[in-house]
Design a protein around this motif. Sequence first.
Motif, PDB file in Angstrom:
ATOM      1  N   VAL A 198       0.846  -1.201   0.000  1.00 19.00           N
ATOM      2  CA  VAL A 198       0.000   0.000   0.000  1.00 19.00           C
ATOM      3  C   VAL A 198       0.884   1.255   0.000  1.00 19.00           C
ATOM      4  O   VAL A 198       0.648   2.201  -0.748  1.00 19.00           O
ATOM      5  CB  VAL A 198      -0.974  -0.014   1.205  1.00 19.00           C
ATOM      6  N   LEU A 199       1.920   1.230   0.808  1.00 16.03           N
ATOM      7  CA  LEU A 199       2.840   2.381   0.848  1.00 16.03           C
ATOM      8  C   LEU A 199       3.493   2.592  -0.508  1.00 16.03           C
ATOM      9  O   LEU A 199       3.720   3.726  -0.941  1.00 16.03           O
ATOM     10  CB  LEU A 199       3.908   2.185   1.929  1.00 16.03           C
ATOM     11  N   GLN A 200       3.763   1.491  -1.172  1.00 20.65           N
ATOM     12  CA  GLN A 200       4.381   1.572  -2.505  1.00 20.65           C
ATOM     13  C   GLN A 200       3.488   2.325  -3.495  1.00 20.65           C
ATOM     14  O   GLN A 200       3.947   3.192  -4.236  1.00 20.65           O
ATOM     15  CB  GLN A 200       4.621   0.137  -3.000  1.00 20.65           C
ATOM     16  N   VAL A 201       2.194   1.981  -3.476  1.00 24.10           N
ATOM     17  CA  VAL A 201       1.241   2.667  -4.354  1.00 24.10           C
ATOM     18  C   VAL A 201       1.144   4.142  -3.969  1.00 24.10           C
ATOM     19  O   VAL A 201       1.145   5.031  -4.825  1.00 24.10           O
ATOM     20  CB  VAL A 201      -0.157   1.990  -4.266  1.00 24.10           C
ATOM     21  N   MET A 202       1.126   4.404  -2.666  1.00 19.43           N
ATOM     22  CA  MET A 202       1.036   5.799  -2.212  1.00 19.43           C
ATOM     23  C   MET A 202       2.277   6.590  -2.603  1.00 19.43           C
ATOM     24  O   MET A 202       2.203   7.768  -2.917  1.00 19.43           O
ATOM     25  CB  MET A 202       0.856   5.834  -0.690  1.00 19.43           C
TER      26      MET A 202
END
Length: 263
Positions: A198-202
């Motif tokens: 999720v952090l990667q997408v953000m």
Amino acid sequence: MLSALFTRSAAPAADFSRLGQARVELRGVVKQYGDQRVLNGVSLTVEPGEVVTILGPSGSGKSTLIRLINRLESLSGGEIFIDDRPVGQLQGASLRQLRSRIGFVFQQFNLYAHLTARQNITLALEHVHGRQKAQAHQRAQALLEQVGLADKAEALPSQLSGGQQQRVAIARALASSPQIILFDEPTSALDPETIGEVLQVMKSLAHSGITMIVVTHEMHFAREIADRVVFIDGGDILETGRPEDFFTRPQHPRTQRFLQKVL
Ligand code: ADP
Ligand code: MG
């Protein structure tokens, strides 16, 4: 390299180029619930394309602050401007228009349990934004691809991991091509092993040019992606600064105590 910056990841290849951006300004914003004042006159300007993370202890007013921006809560005082336009009193069609410019991602995903990933995205596109079914479908598929879930379009939320559900929620928040995206502790409800994806997408989003405000307890993430960090406690912004200054030389004693506890 983007992926090199993340230790935990099942890196979806997100590409969010060409997103819009808007300016957000809070001027003396006050929020009361009955007699309880939870924001004491908060002023904050987020420039177009800026990435701001909001940190602070539980109950300090972080969620209230960002929920006011897309008017999930009503103002008790002060004003909020989006691109210099006051939005505190908007109603009806203009409020819906405001909301279509602002994506919101919740801690608990808030996906519709009986709808597939794709339907969660197309619902508002068809029924709020008046898109044709085929066009909405195509847009949803493209967004799912951007968050690395092209193969999960027909899955129900219950068939997805927390991290996958949150990525669907991010795709949904982006469906109306917003110029601002707000995140309220997007990884707090996730199993540790799915936080990274999720952090990667953000992180990809942060580089897309969209204006982004993120309430988070992920200090390393805040330090890495934020242009600016805002610390809030007791309904007041106590400190704001560039991440390297904020994390290495916090000025306010309450910020210092907070960082000692969480780092
Ligand atoms: P944070 O997100 O920083 O944990 P919140 O913005 O959720 O803080 O809450 C700030 C304060 O406002 C808390 O004391 C909370 O109990 C109170 N609060 C939040 N939402 C409501 C509500 N709908 N009704 C009454 N009090 C609320
Ligand atoms: Mg909160």
